[in-house]
Design an enzyme around this catalytic site. Sequence first.
Site, PDB file in Angstrom:
ATOM      1  N   HIS A 198       0.813  -1.212   0.000  1.00 23.10           N
ATOM      2  CA  HIS A 198       0.000   0.000   0.000  1.00 23.10           C
ATOM      3  C   HIS A 198       0.845   1.261   0.000  1.00 23.10           C
ATOM      4  O   HIS A 198       0.441   2.277  -0.539  1.00 23.10           O
ATOM      5  CB  HIS A 198      -0.988  -0.020   1.162  1.00 23.10           C
ATOM      6  N   GLU A 438      -4.622 -15.707 -24.861  1.00 24.08           N
ATOM      7  CA  GLU A 438      -3.531 -15.716 -23.888  1.00 24.08           C
ATOM      8  C   GLU A 438      -3.032 -17.124 -23.578  1.00 24.08           C
ATOM      9  O   GLU A 438      -2.175 -17.316 -22.744  1.00 24.08           O
ATOM     10  CB  GLU A 438      -3.935 -14.980 -22.595  1.00 24.08           C
ATOM     11  N   ASN A 461       0.703 -10.877 -21.180  1.00 22.91           N
ATOM     12  CA  ASN A 461       1.225 -11.244 -19.854  1.00 22.91           C
ATOM     13  C   ASN A 461       1.148 -12.752 -19.668  1.00 22.91           C
ATOM     14  O   ASN A 461       2.094 -13.387 -19.228  1.00 22.91           O
ATOM     15  CB  ASN A 461       0.423 -10.578 -18.732  1.00 22.91           C
ATOM     16  N   ASP A 462       0.003 -13.315 -20.004  1.00 24.51           N
ATOM     17  CA  ASP A 462      -0.140 -14.753 -19.869  1.00 24.51           C
ATOM     18  C   ASP A 462       0.407 -15.490 -21.079  1.00 24.51           C
ATOM     19  O   ASP A 462       1.019 -16.537 -20.940  1.00 24.51           O
ATOM     20  CB  ASP A 462      -1.615 -15.123 -19.653  1.00 24.51           C
TER      21      ASP A 462
HETATM   22  C1  PEP Z   1      -2.746 -10.663 -19.937  1.00 21.40           C
HETATM   23  O1  PEP Z   1      -2.659 -11.831 -19.562  1.00 21.40           O
HETATM   24  O2  PEP Z   1      -1.960 -10.131 -20.729  1.00 21.40           O
HETATM   25  C2  PEP Z   1      -3.824  -9.801 -19.424  1.00 21.40           C
HETATM   26  C3  PEP Z   1      -4.078  -8.614 -19.947  1.00 21.40           C
HETATM   27  O3  PEP Z   1      -4.554 -10.247 -18.388  1.00 21.40           O
HETATM   28  P1  PEP Z   1      -4.050 -10.318 -16.873  1.00 21.40           P
HETATM   29  O4  PEP Z   1      -2.759  -9.562 -16.782  1.00 21.40           O
HETATM   30  O5  PEP Z   1      -5.150  -9.728 -16.069  1.00 21.40           O
HETATM   31  O6  PEP Z   1      -3.887 -11.789 -16.654  1.00 21.40           O
HETATM   32 MG    MG Z   2      -4.254 -12.767 -18.520  1.00 18.19          MG
END
Ligand code: PEP
Ligand code: MG
Length: 588
Positions: A198, A438, A461-462
Amino acid sequence: MKSFQEIYRKSENKIAGIAAAPGIIIGEAYLFTKEKLEISKADIDDIDKSIEDLYEALAKSKKELTKIFTIAREKMDDVRAAIFEAQLMILDDPILLGAITSRIKEEKKQPEYIVDDEISKYQSKMILSHESYMKERALDIEDIKQRIIRNLQKKRWESKIDRNVIVVSESLTPADTVLLSRNKVLAFITDHGGLTSHAAIISRSLNIPAVVGTHNATAKIKDGDKIIVDGFYGYIIKDPTEEQIEFFTQKHNRLVELQKGLEELRDKPAVTKDGKEINIYANVDVTGEIDVVITSGAKGIGLYRSEQVLNETGEFPNEDEQTTIYTKLSSRIYPNSITIRVFDIGGDKFRFLDYQEPNPFLGLRGIRLLLENPALYKTQLRAILKASVNRNIKIMLPMISTLDEIHASKKIFEECKEELKGEKIPFDDDIEMGIMVEVPSVAVMAKDFAMHTDFLSIGTNDLIQYLMAVDRGNDLVSDLYREFHPVVIRTLKYIIDDAKKAKKPLSICGEMAADTLAMPLLIGLGLENLSISAATIPYAKRIIRNCDYKKTKKLADKCLKFTTQKEIEEEIQKFFADNNIIRTRQII
Ligand code: PEP
Ligand code: MG
């Protein structure tokens, strides 16, 4: 002029940490320490008096926290300020207070000992959690515990500082951060804490530069030391040399200039020099961010991570509550649109099951969990439909890995629509339903998936973690998590081409889209819709407006032939240098 890298390579007087809130500050250190409270386990004679003391300490703590909550609400949005509301609720928790009072009566020990022991039990459970969010919340509870004990001991903590200083502390509770921000604090440095602490979140909200998780800043820095804080790269320089002071003063001044320039970009489109328009949308994680989105010049919300509501409130809102949340969001963004992603629970996010999965990222996550819990899924879909009357909402499904999941979702969705029709509740019957790309299985069959859905959005990201078999949150293998790996670039190209073949809109909403280094390459690969955090939008626009679309296509063609990440990165760096485009990190 020297780069940050060069300066840091040579600097032996640097302390490394996590860049938690951006900005550069040169100033005097102020070591903020709180007296360690000794806890007495002594026996008591007068039980009634001890319980009276406990209630007095609770009342005092409540008064202090209410004051902090009021200041927080003035300085931050309501969602962030709600941290303190949650702390206030703990002070009224009948189960906790009941346990404490009955133990005082039975064990006849000092209330401070029982308070410490009882609250610590909750904390240990949270610290053992695999989720960094829960670990951070354990720190908030520490704050409450210390506050009650301090008030039982009738002691005071000072949080008044009368000069401009950089606060250096072992850790900072949310309350410390807010109270200290009323003083002339220039920046925060802590030994502990991560990006989701935080102290970090509040520093970002208050726009105060911060470096957290340094491990030993309080041991290395003394009161009154001259230091430089770099909230972009996460470094602190102790006793800077003349050269370092000059370097960072110049960077600071250029940053101020740059920020003025970026504001002007807000209302300008993201068009390349040769006329190719790129649509930029915002990712929204917490409801409070909507104000920033509206002023950022975004064309709408490309990703609303609805599961964040669960993290903030700790529970599932019911259908009416969800309808209110989605209606508010969609009305505020109107006439632009919002893409609501249904709950992406599981993985490292909000824990739903009591059972700890051995591989949560490969387990019951996102759409898999929703399809296993149709009542939960239906509640959310019905709420989204009810909120869709202005016809500016789209729905997106996370973690899709098979076509069956799309078919099953559509079936449930049709049931929801039929129900609402029966109940004579209006909704947008043409509402679009798209999917996140993803999981590699979707990338491989992107055209087939595209044929069965209204739109696609790449979640890098995934996608990267599943392509490279690298847990996105695991420090031990973070070197293998590579955005610019040829496998990633070629997979993106494959998805882009397949979406075009199926004539379905495609966007990208992972963090890679917000990386200014990746931007020319993504555009050159053919992506026309980017969804990124609101704060990065002006930076993205500046880069796009300085690019030539034809040249980005050539860059992409070249990068698609390379077999190593290094070659790709070097080619992109060369693109920036050849075209005289300055990236944010370089300019400041
Ligand atoms: C991703 O996986 O790129 C995405 C946008 O979703 P999150 O980061 O919420 O898993
Ligand atoms: Mg994701």
